[in-house]
Design an enzyme around this catalytic site. Structure first.
Site, PDB file in Angstrom:
ATOM      1  N   GLY D  14       0.832  -1.204   0.000  1.00  0.00           N
ATOM      2  CA  GLY D  14       0.000   0.000   0.000  1.00  0.00           C
ATOM      3  C   GLY D  14       0.860   1.245   0.000  1.00  0.00           C
ATOM      4  N   ARG D  75       1.242  -5.340  -5.880  1.00  0.00           N
ATOM      5  CA  ARG D  75       1.445  -6.594  -5.162  1.00  0.00           C
ATOM      6  C   ARG D  75       1.812  -7.630  -6.222  1.00  0.00           C
ATOM      7  NH1 ARG D  75      -0.763  -5.130   0.018  1.00  0.00           N
ATOM      8  NH2 ARG D  75      -2.091  -3.346  -0.383  1.00  0.00           N
ATOM      9  N   ASP D 106       4.953  -4.756   6.226  1.00  0.00           N
ATOM     10  CA  ASP D 106       5.434  -6.088   6.592  1.00  0.00           C
ATOM     11  C   ASP D 106       5.419  -7.072   5.406  1.00  0.00           C
ATOM     12  OD1 ASP D 106       2.716  -6.195   6.610  1.00  0.00           O
ATOM     13  OD2 ASP D 106       2.514  -6.820   8.704  1.00  0.00           O
ATOM     14  N   THR D 129       4.105   3.008   5.760  1.00  0.00           N
ATOM     15  CA  THR D 129       2.709   2.578   5.838  1.00  0.00           C
ATOM     16  C   THR D 129       1.966   3.528   6.756  1.00  0.00           C
ATOM     17  OG1 THR D 129       1.207   0.961   6.839  1.00  0.00           O
ATOM     18  CG2 THR D 129       3.476   0.861   7.543  1.00  0.00           C
ATOM     19  N   ASP D 131      -0.320   2.790   8.650  1.00  0.00           N
ATOM     20  CA  ASP D 131      -0.845   2.065   9.805  1.00  0.00           C
ATOM     21  C   ASP D 131       0.050   2.147  11.039  1.00  0.00           C
ATOM     22  OD1 ASP D 131      -3.048   1.293   8.353  1.00  0.00           O
ATOM     23  OD2 ASP D 131      -2.203  -0.635   7.762  1.00  0.00           O
ATOM     24  N   ASP D 133       2.157   0.157  12.089  1.00  0.00           N
ATOM     25  CA  ASP D 133       2.128  -1.117  12.811  1.00  0.00           C
ATOM     26  C   ASP D 133       3.414  -1.934  12.602  1.00  0.00           C
ATOM     27  OD1 ASP D 133       1.739  -1.574  10.144  1.00  0.00           O
ATOM     28  OD2 ASP D 133       0.161  -3.071  10.417  1.00  0.00           O
ATOM     29  N   ARG D 175      -6.335  -2.538   9.897  1.00  0.00           N
ATOM     30  CA  ARG D 175      -6.969  -3.848   9.949  1.00  0.00           C
ATOM     31  C   ARG D 175      -6.572  -4.605  11.227  1.00  0.00           C
ATOM     32  NH1 ARG D 175      -7.557  -5.786   4.001  1.00  0.00           N
ATOM     33  NH2 ARG D 175      -8.489  -3.713   4.022  1.00  0.00           N
TER      34      ARG D 175
END
Lengths: 326, 326, 326, 326
Positions: D14, D75, D106, D129, D131, D133, D175
Site C-alpha cells: 500500500g 502486489r 510487513d 505505511t 498504519d 504497525d 486492519r
C-alpha cells in the site's frame, strides 16, 4: 416605508458551510438599519419551543470562518402541524418580531411558504445547501466549499489510484441533482461522471473502460452522484468488477465530510451579500421570496416559483467532460 | 470551415494557479478536434528559442491539480523587438503551426496583439492572473485560488490578533486593482479594506480606529492592496502606530505565496471551459480575441478592447463592507 | 497525599496552535480528579486584574481544533513588579486557588519561577511556543503546526519559483533558534538553510549559487531564520542580488501567519498529554517544574534548569541538508 | 569498506504519503556517496519484469511534496514463486546492481527477507505505511500525514454533528492495529475510540451513551478501527441505533482518502532521514535490516525481528481518552 422593527433568523435542514457567514450578515444588516434581531436555535423547532435570544454585533464576531451553524439546525415534525405553527406565531408576536429570515433548502422554504401564507407573516429565504439544487440562484451557500472538499478528497485518492493503477468509483452527495458530481468531476479530472439527470449510458462507460482505461493502463476515477439511477457507487462498482475482473476496482463514499469545513472565500462572499439583501428585501416590504444571485446580481424569486421549478445542469459542462477525458 | 491543423500553446507573465488546467484543456480539445498541438516553454522567449515539443493526451495527465505552469513562464525582452518576433514566426512556420493560444495577463495580450497584426497570425488569449484585472471576463484563472489563499492566511493571523487584541495591517497583491483585497477582505471579515480604486478615506479609517477598535477591545484586521495610494501596509501601519501608540500594531505582507498552490475547484472548472473554448474559437476562425466568462457564458473580446478598458470593482461589494464591519 | 483542591490555568507570551488543546486537557483532568478549575484571561495581567472564571467540562468543548488561545494572552508589565505579584497572590487566595498551570515560553516560566519562589505557590509549566526553543522537551506545543504552515507556504512559493526559474529567500520565525527553519527547510526541499546557531558559511552559499543553481537552471529556495546573524532574508537577498545580477532574486517574509491555524494532530496529542500530566504533577506535589516530552515519555524539569540551558539543534539534521540538496 | 557500487530502490504494498520523499533521499544519498542508483517500477513485479531505469539528482526534483509514489507500487504474485525471484536476481546482476532498498510494510519486508536469504543479496528496508504497525520504529512514513487527514475529516464532520446534535461512528483504516484510530481519536476530541487491541467494552460505550451523550445533548464522535472485533462502524452503529432509537446515528467510512495527500512536514523529515540512513547502512555492510527511528535516533532492526514482534499501543494514550472525554 416599512414598519418592520424586529427580525428573527434561523437555519433549517441540512447544514452547509457559509450559513454562519449568512447569519452574521443578517445580524449586522439589522443593526445597521436599526432593527432588533433575534437568533432562533434549532430551526423551526426552536421557534415552536421559544428557544431564541436577541443578538448583538459581537454575537457574530469570529464566526465567518466556521462551518456548520452556531444557531444549530433540526428537522421539525411539530412544524408540519397546524398546532406547531400556531405556537410559532404566538412566540414571534410575544417578542414583537415582525419578520423572519430562514436559511436552508427546499424543505425549509416549503415550511416558510405554508407558515407565511397561514399567518400573513413576512419571510425571506436564503438558499443554503451544498447540493446547489435550488431554482432562482446560480449558486447556493455551501456549494463551492463542498466542491473544494470533494476535489481535495479526489486528489488524495488519485495519489493512491495512480500508484496502484486502480479504477475508483467515488460517490458524492446529491440525491436528486448532479451539480456536485458534475463540477467536482470536471475539477478533479474524472474520467467519467454519473449524474441522476442523465440516464447512465452504460455502454458509454463500458466503451471508456474498454478503450480509455486499458489503453492508458493508469488510474481512473469515476464520480457517481448518490442519486444516480443505477444505485450508487457500490452497485456500479460491483457490476463493473464482475464484467471486468482484470481491473482493480475500489469504492469510496465520501459521506458527511462534504457538509462541513471552513467555508471558501466564494461562499463567504455570497453568504454575506445574500444576508444583507435578505434584510433589505424585508425593509422593501418583500415577502415569501428567496434571495438569489443570478449573473452576479441579487434577484428575488417567490417561494412558489423557486419550489416549482427544477434547476437544470449546465449543458455545456456536461458536454466538455467528453473532451477533457479523452 | 477552418484550415487550422496545428496549434501551439504557451503561458506568459506572472504564473497563476489553474494555468495547468487550462493547458490541459487546450491540449485535449486539440486532440478531440484532430489538431496537432505543441507546448512552448518559457512563454514568448521559448517561441523565439524554438523551445517546444508536440504534446499528447497523457502529456497533460495528472497536472490539473498543480499550481504554477509546467510549460514555465518568463518575461521576454527579445519579443519586444521586431527581430525577436521574426524569429518567432519563422519557428512557427517551420513546424507547420497555424495558430497560437496564449495564457496570461495584459502584458501577454499586448505582445499577442502586436505579433498577430504584424504577421497575420491567429491568436486566442486566455486570461490567467490572480489579480482579476482584465476587462472582458468576470473571473480570471487563479483569482479564486488566490482569494482562498489570502483568506486562509488571514484566518490564521486572526487567531494571533484575537489572542493578543492586536491591530493587523495585511498587504495583498494587486498593483493597480483591488479585486483581491476587496473580496478577500469581505470573506475574512476585515474591519477595513484599502484599495487603489478608492482614494483612502483616512478620516474613515481614523473614525473606525477611534470607535470600532477601542470599543470592541479585540482584534482588528485591515486589508491593504499593495497598490494603495498611501503606499502599502508598512507606510499606513507606521502612520497609524504614531498617531495611536495605544494600539499594538503589526504588519504582514503576504507576498508570493498568493501566486501558488493547487487551484480551487472554481479555477479548475473555468480554466477547463476557457481552454476548450479557445480552441473552438480558433476552429471558428476567430483571432486576436480573448476568451472570457461573463454571466457564466463564454464570450470573446478583441484584444484591443480588452486592453483599452479597465474593469471596475463591483460597487455593491464596496458598499457592503461598511455594513459587515459594524 | 496532596491538599490541592483548586487550580487555575493561563496562557502567556506569544500564542501557539495547540494552546487550546492544552487548556482543555488541564480543565478535564482537574474535573476528572475532582478539582475546581479556573481560567485566567490575558495571562499574568488577568491574574493581577482578577479576570478569571470557573470552568466546566463543556467550557472547553469544541476548542481542540482552534488556533490561538480562548483565554487570550498578553505581556504584563505589572507582573514584573513586586506590587503586581502581590495583587496576583491576593486574588488567588481570595478565590481559594491552590496551584497554577502556566502555558507559554521562557518569558512565561521566568515569571512563574519568580512568583513561585516569592510566594511559595505551586506552579507547573507547559511549553507552548512555535519556536521549539525550550530545554527539557523534544517538542513544544505549536512547533509541528508551524512547521506544516511554513512547508505549505514554501510549497506554494515553489510553484512560482519553478515557473520563473527564480531564487527565493524565505524568512521564517525564530529570533534565537533555528528549529523552525531547519526542519521546514528539510521538509520543503530547500537548497540551503541559514540558522542563527551556525555562523553562515557565506562561501558555502556562494558555492551553491555558483554550481547548484546555475547548473540546474531551475528554482531555488533558501530558508532564513529571522535571527540569522547576517540580518534576515532582505539583507542576504540584497547582497546576493548585487553579486549575482544574473539571478532573479525574490524575498518573502512569512510573518505572523506562522503562529496561527488549526493545530496539527501531533500538537493536539502532545498538548493533551502535557495538560493532563501537568495536573497530575501538581497532585503529586511537584512544583516549579515544566512538563516535557523526551523520547516520547513525560518528564519534569525544574524551571531553573529549563531556563538555564539552551536546547541544541539536532546535528544529524544539520548534516543531511548537504546530502539532500545535492 | 564496502564494495557496493550500485543500488536499486522500489516501493511495494500500500502506498503512503512520504514515500516520494524517501525515494528522493535514497537517490541523493547514493549520488552523494558516488553510487549509481536505479528506480524500479511497480515494486517486486517491476524487478521481475526488468522495469527500471537509472536515476539522477533531478529525477527526484520537486517530488518531496507529492503523495503516492512516482515509482508506483503493486502486489506481485510472481515474487512469491522461486522462479519469479530467480528472474529478479538475474535482472539485478545483469545491470550490476549490488544492493536493494525496499520501502513498504510487513508484506514488503517478508518478501525482502526471503529474497535476501535465498540469493545472499543485501537489502535494507524503510518502513512506509499509514498504519504505523511496524516493530522497530516509533513512526512509519505516512502515519503522521494520515493522522492529519483523519483529523481534518473529523473536524468537518463535527461541524455537521454539532449543528444537528448527532452521534457519528467514523471508521478509519487499521486492519490489525489501532494506531491511527487511537491518535486521531485523541486529536479530534472523540468521545470514544474502538481499537482491535482492546476488546470493546460495550458496557463502557453503553455507559457513555447513557450518561455522556444524553447529558450533553450535543454532538458525539466515536472513532472505530476497521479491524475492531465487533465488525466496523456500520455494525456497531446498527446495534447502537437499535438499542437507542432516540439518537440520530450516522456512519462515515473514510476509506482510501486516508492514504493520499501531500506528506506532512513530520513525514517528509523522517522519510528524508530514513532514506539517507538506509544507504549509509548498506555502505556499512548492513543487510536484511529495517531502518527505524526510536527515541528520535536511527536504529537498525533485523527483518526477522521486525516481522516477529508486534508493536503495542502506547498504554498512556489509551488511558488519557477517559480523562479527555469526561
Amino acid at each position: 416605508m416599512t414598519s418592520i422593527k424586529s427580525v428573527a433568523v434561523l437555519t433549517s435542514g441540512g447544514d452547509a458551510p457559509g450559513m454562519n457567514a449568512a447569519i452574521r450578515a443578517v445580524v449586522r444588516a439589522c443593526i445597521y438599519y436599526n432593527l432588533k434581531v433575534f437568533g432562533i436555535k434549532r430551526g423551526y423547532q426552536g421557534l415552536i419551543d421559544d428557544d431564541m435570544e436577541e443578538l448583538q454585533s459581537n454575537s457574530v464576531s469570529n464566526i465567518i470562518q466556521s462551518g456548520g451553524t452556531f444557531l444549530k439546525s433540526a428537522r421539525s415534525m411539530d412544524f408540519r402541524t397546524e398546532e406547531g405553527r400556531k405556537n410559532a406565531i404566538t412566540n414571534l408576536k410575544k417578542r414583537g418580531i415582525d419578520a423572519l429570515v430562514v436559511i436552508g433548502g427546499d424543505g425549509t422554504f416549503t415550511g416558510a411558504r405554508i407558515f407565511g401564507e397561514e399567518h400573513h407573516f413576512p419571510i425571506v429565504g436564503i438558499p443554503g445547501t451544498i447540493d446547489n439544487d435550488l431554482y432562482g440562484t446560480d449558486y447556493t451557500i455551501g456549494y463551492d466549499t463542498a466542491l473544494n472538499t470533494v476535489v481535495e478528497a479526489v486528489d488524495k485518492i488519485r495519489d493512491t489510484a495512480t500508484a496502484h493503477s486502480r479504477l475508483f468509483f467515488i460517490e458524492v452527495m446529491g440525491r436528486d441533482a448532479g451539480f456536485l458530481a458534475l463540477r467536482s468531476g470536471i475539477a478533479s479530472g474524472a474520467e467519467a461522471i454519473l449524474v441522476p439527470e442523465v440516464k447512465t449510458d452504460f455502454d458509454q462507460l463500458e466503451h471508456f473502460l474498454q478503450t480509455g482505461f486499458s489503453k492508458k493502463k493508469t488510474s481512473s476515477i469515476v464520480l457517481v452522484s448518490e442519486g444516480d439511477e443505477i444505485g450508487g457507487a457500490l452497485k456500479i462498482a460491483e457490476q463493473v468488477g464482475k464484467e471486468h475482473p482484470e481491473y482493480d476496482v475500489r469504492v469510496t463514499i465520501l459521506g458527511h465530510l462534504q457538509r462541513g469545513g471552513s467555508p471558501s472565500a466564494f461562499d463567504r462572499v455570497i453568504a454575506s451579500r445574500m444576508g444583507i439583501s435578505a434584510v433589505e428585501a424585508l425593509l422593501d416590504n418583500q415577502e415569501d421570496v428567496m434571495v438569489g444571485l443570478t449573473n452576479n446580481q441579487v434577484v428575488l424569486t417567490p417561494f412558489s416559483e423557486a419550489l416549482k421549478n427544477k434547476k437544470p445542469l449546465n449543458p455545456q459542462l456536461l458536454e466538455i467532460t467528453k473532451i477533457l477525458s479523452i
